[in-house]
Design a protein around this motif. Sequence first.
Motif, mmCIF file in Angstrom:
data_model
loop_
_atom_site.group_PDB
_atom_site.id
_atom_site.type_symbol
_atom_site.label_atom_id
_atom_site.label_comp_id
_atom_site.label_asym_id
_atom_site.label_seq_id
_atom_site.Cartn_x
_atom_site.Cartn_y
_atom_site.Cartn_z
ATOM 1 N N THR A 161 12.670 -9.957 -6.357
ATOM 2 C CA THR A 161 13.305 -8.638 -6.458
ATOM 3 C C THR A 161 13.141 -7.851 -5.165
ATOM 4 O O THR A 161 12.010 -7.595 -4.728
ATOM 5 N N PRO A 162 14.238 -7.459 -4.523
ATOM 6 C CA PRO A 162 14.133 -6.641 -3.305
ATOM 7 C C PRO A 162 13.504 -5.288 -3.615
ATOM 8 O O PRO A 162 13.769 -4.685 -4.655
ATOM 9 N N ILE A 163 12.654 -4.815 -2.720
ATOM 10 C CA ILE A 163 12.021 -3.506 -2.859
ATOM 11 C C ILE A 163 12.546 -2.612 -1.742
ATOM 12 O O ILE A 163 12.213 -2.806 -0.570
ATOM 13 N N ARG A 164 13.347 -1.632 -2.111
ATOM 14 C CA ARG A 164 13.972 -0.763 -1.106
ATOM 15 C C ARG A 164 13.342 0.628 -1.060
ATOM 16 O O ARG A 164 13.672 1.429 -0.191
ATOM 17 N N SER A 165 12.424 0.919 -2.008
ATOM 18 C CA SER A 165 11.798 2.235 -2.048
ATOM 19 C C SER A 165 10.487 2.149 -2.811
ATOM 20 O O SER A 165 10.189 1.131 -3.458
ATOM 21 N N ASN A 166 9.706 3.219 -2.745
ATOM 22 C CA ASN A 166 8.455 3.235 -3.503
ATOM 23 C C ASN A 166 8.727 3.238 -5.003
ATOM 24 O O ASN A 166 7.976 2.669 -5.794
ATOM 25 N N THR A 167 9.840 3.860 -5.425
ATOM 26 C CA THR A 167 10.199 3.887 -6.843
ATOM 27 C C THR A 167 10.433 2.481 -7.379
ATOM 28 O O THR A 167 10.004 2.145 -8.488
ATOM 29 N N ALA A 168 11.110 1.648 -6.602
ATOM 30 C CA ALA A 168 11.380 0.275 -7.020
ATOM 31 C C ALA A 168 10.090 -0.512 -7.181
ATOM 32 O O ALA A 168 9.938 -1.301 -8.110
ATOM 33 N N LEU A 169 9.121 -0.291 -6.280
ATOM 34 C CA LEU A 169 7.839 -0.991 -6.389
ATOM 35 C C LEU A 169 7.083 -0.545 -7.629
ATOM 36 O O LEU A 169 6.553 -1.375 -8.376
ATOM 37 N N ILE A 170 7.030 0.775 -7.858
ATOM 38 C CA ILE A 170 6.303 1.299 -9.018
ATOM 39 C C ILE A 170 6.894 0.766 -10.314
ATOM 40 O O ILE A 170 6.180 0.380 -11.237
ATOM 41 N N GLU A 171 8.233 0.727 -10.386
ATOM 42 C CA GLU A 171 8.876 0.223 -11.594
ATOM 43 C C GLU A 171 8.560 -1.253 -11.816
ATOM 44 O O GLU A 171 8.208 -1.662 -12.919
ATOM 45 N N TYR A 172 8.663 -2.048 -10.766
ATOM 46 C CA TYR A 172 8.461 -3.493 -10.929
ATOM 47 C C TYR A 172 7.030 -3.795 -11.364
ATOM 48 O O TYR A 172 6.797 -4.560 -12.302
ATOM 49 N N ILE A 173 6.061 -3.197 -10.676
ATOM 50 C CA ILE A 173 4.661 -3.460 -11.019
ATOM 51 C C ILE A 173 4.322 -2.881 -12.382
ATOM 52 O O ILE A 173 3.549 -3.464 -13.152
ATOM 53 N N GLY A 174 4.922 -1.732 -12.715
ATOM 54 C CA GLY A 174 4.664 -1.117 -14.010
ATOM 55 C C GLY A 174 5.131 -1.944 -15.182
ATOM 56 O O GLY A 174 4.702 -1.718 -16.314
ATOM 57 N N ARG A 175 6.013 -2.899 -14.940
ATOM 58 C CA ARG A 175 6.491 -3.780 -15.996
ATOM 59 C C ARG A 175 5.673 -5.062 -16.083
ATOM 60 O O ARG A 175 5.994 -5.965 -16.853
ATOM 61 N N ARG A 176 4.594 -5.118 -15.309
ATOM 62 C CA ARG A 176 3.704 -6.283 -15.354
ATOM 63 C C ARG A 176 2.370 -5.896 -15.971
ATOM 64 O O ARG A 176 2.010 -4.725 -16.024
ATOM 65 N N ARG A 177 1.616 -6.894 -16.411
ATOM 66 C CA ARG A 177 0.345 -6.652 -17.082
ATOM 67 C C ARG A 177 -0.822 -7.099 -16.206
ATOM 68 O O ARG A 177 -0.659 -7.923 -15.303
ATOM 69 N N PRO A 178 -2.012 -6.567 -16.467
ATOM 70 C CA PRO A 178 -3.201 -7.047 -15.749
ATOM 71 C C PRO A 178 -3.356 -8.554 -15.928
ATOM 72 O O PRO A 178 -3.181 -9.093 -17.024
ATOM 73 N N GLY A 179 -3.681 -9.233 -14.848
ATOM 74 C CA GLY A 179 -3.802 -10.686 -14.883
ATOM 75 C C GLY A 179 -2.550 -11.406 -14.432
ATOM 76 O O GLY A 179 -2.598 -12.600 -14.102
ATOM 77 N N ASP A 180 -1.407 -10.701 -14.393
ATOM 78 C CA ASP A 180 -0.170 -11.315 -13.908
ATOM 79 C C ASP A 180 -0.259 -11.545 -12.406
ATOM 80 O O ASP A 180 -0.846 -10.750 -11.664
ATOM 81 N N LYS A 181 0.348 -12.630 -11.960
ATOM 82 C CA LYS A 181 0.386 -12.940 -10.537
ATOM 83 C C LYS A 181 1.769 -12.635 -9.985
ATOM 84 O O LYS A 181 2.779 -13.036 -10.554
ATOM 85 N N VAL A 182 1.819 -11.889 -8.890
ATOM 86 C CA VAL A 182 3.095 -11.569 -8.243
ATOM 87 C C VAL A 182 3.016 -11.977 -6.776
ATOM 88 O O VAL A 182 1.942 -11.966 -6.169
ATOM 89 N N ASN A 183 4.145 -12.358 -6.229
ATOM 90 C CA ASN A 183 4.224 -12.707 -4.809
ATOM 91 C C ASN A 183 4.835 -11.538 -4.045
ATOM 92 O O ASN A 183 6.005 -11.205 -4.231
ATOM 93 N N VAL A 184 4.013 -10.916 -3.213
ATOM 94 C CA VAL A 184 4.421 -9.714 -2.498
ATOM 95 C C VAL A 184 4.812 -10.093 -1.067
ATOM 96 O O VAL A 184 3.989 -10.612 -0.305
ATOM 97 N N THR A 185 6.069 -9.836 -0.722
ATOM 98 C CA THR A 185 6.547 -10.095 0.638
ATOM 99 C C THR A 185 6.506 -8.796 1.431
ATOM 100 O O THR A 185 7.068 -7.789 1.006
ATOM 101 N N VAL A 186 5.824 -8.822 2.564
ATOM 102 C CA VAL A 186 5.694 -7.623 3.394
ATOM 103 C C VAL A 186 6.204 -7.912 4.799
ATOM 104 O O VAL A 186 6.272 -9.067 5.242
ATOM 105 N N ASN A 187 6.587 -6.833 5.467
ATOM 106 C CA ASN A 187 6.901 -6.895 6.892
ATOM 107 C C ASN A 187 5.730 -6.260 7.621
ATOM 108 O O ASN A 187 5.443 -5.083 7.438
ATOM 109 N N ARG A 188 5.049 -7.050 8.418
ATOM 110 C CA ARG A 188 3.872 -6.585 9.154
ATOM 111 C C ARG A 188 4.143 -6.703 10.651
ATOM 112 O O ARG A 188 4.163 -7.798 11.202
ATOM 113 N N LYS A 189 4.447 -5.557 11.240
ATOM 114 C CA LYS A 189 4.722 -5.498 12.675
ATOM 115 C C LYS A 189 5.822 -6.461 13.084
ATOM 116 O O LYS A 189 5.719 -7.187 14.081
#
Length: 498
Positions: A350-378
């Motif tokens: 799922t593309p993350i274009r804003s902080n709202t999109a991140l909060i919504e996506y993570i908020g739909r997951r439960r503790p113990g769930d594994k997610v793959n977070v893609t970041v742009n670092r420099k």
Amino acid sequence: MRKFGSLFLAAVLGSVCTVASYQWLEGEKENVKVEHIANIPTSKVAYTVDEDGKAVPLDFTVAAEKVMPAVVHIRSTQEGTSRKSNGREEYQFDPFRDFFGPRFQQQGPSQSTGSGVIINESGYIVTNNHVVEGADVVEVSLTDNRTFKAEVIGTDPDTDIALIKINQKGLPYLSFVDSDKTKVGEWVLAIGNPFNLNSTVTAGIISAKGRSINILSRNSNNGQGSTAIESFIQTDAAINPGNSGGALVDLQGGLVGINTAIASPTGSYSGYGFAVPSDIVSKVVEDLLKFGTVQRGWLGVSIASVNSDLVKEYDLSVNEGAYISAFADQSSAKEAGLKEGDVVIKIDETPIRSNTALIEYIGRRRPGDKVNVTVNRKGKEMTIPVVLKNKEGKTDAVKPEEREGFATLGIELEDIDAKVLKKLDINSGVRVKDVGNGKLAKYTEMREGFIITKVNDTPVKSVKEFNEILKKKKPGELVILSGTYEDFPREYNYALRM
């Protein structure tokens, strides 16, 4: 004489011409016909596409007929309270006031109304938390005018969703659709009970998605920031006070969202309405049914939407995403290897274009769930697996019994040292560590530090025992909490209804 004859002849000719003209016109009028053609829409502007891809006149009747029986009218009653107004202007400090109606600070019972959506033939109904919050009695009226007392199964202030139930079988209900697949510009219907006008249907389009309007209550979590999840569907379908908790549906009658708020300078419809997406609602409902409380994943990051100012200030390589500015204590993201200055651009697929999109996506997951977070670092992209935790830094699900007894009262308790009990000359008790924002704070003058020794004359020996006693109490049952304060060692009694 000759002159008179000429005038007479002219008059006769004029009369003949007038009569002839009149008869000719009358003959023409008789040939005019007005035709009435049945089943032709009065508007030739609004069209949609059917399953075969053909343009057909837009019609809301099928969806309306399907949805209306599944949308209910909710009346919440609060018993008398002595709580005083804080003197502040309510419109500024109670964002739901204009949508749901004022929460009266008065002696005697007060009532408010809203809407709800039946989601199961066995009587489970979704509504807004603010529709039933603090209510002592909740009544549900169906479209056939039958009325039932409802039980509050669970609430989630972070999304403003509540689940209630009536004791009735074989009810009409709505099914959830995937709100992620809805598109801006898509037709939707809003169904509810504005101004106590039952079963009102309005039409509009999805105006925007992922809206955050800072309307939900923010809870402090030991420096970990707000837990509110706002990623509203914005619509221009007319909604007004009383629509709160009602349905936002597509043209097939599928539940797209739960209407929650309006943006208005007057308190009535002015073009902007907001609904909690069905994907969030579905997750909350499943958690409340399975666990008794919402299980929410937690990255433990402070984030901001990437904009031109951030790009310029931090020399970012991307123009969209969620910029990580800090980490909370026990942050699962920090433990996994994310760093301050990273920009989250994708989670799983799922593309993350804003902080709202991140909060919504993570908020739909439960503790113990594994997610793959893609970041742009420099300027470099990397994908980092993260195992989500809850707010307490654990991956285990929160058990219902850990919160069920305290949920209605809204308090936090702790066991008391034996030396304190001996000093106060009492055999047992538990201390109120935090009064919170529940019924105790609303209906009593209890303050932090109060030591509860008895519940309805039943001695309390531990926090666990207090919880077990409360769990056996029925909604509306009178509860008297007896106890004392260390600094004022005499007996106090606080009464309220569950």
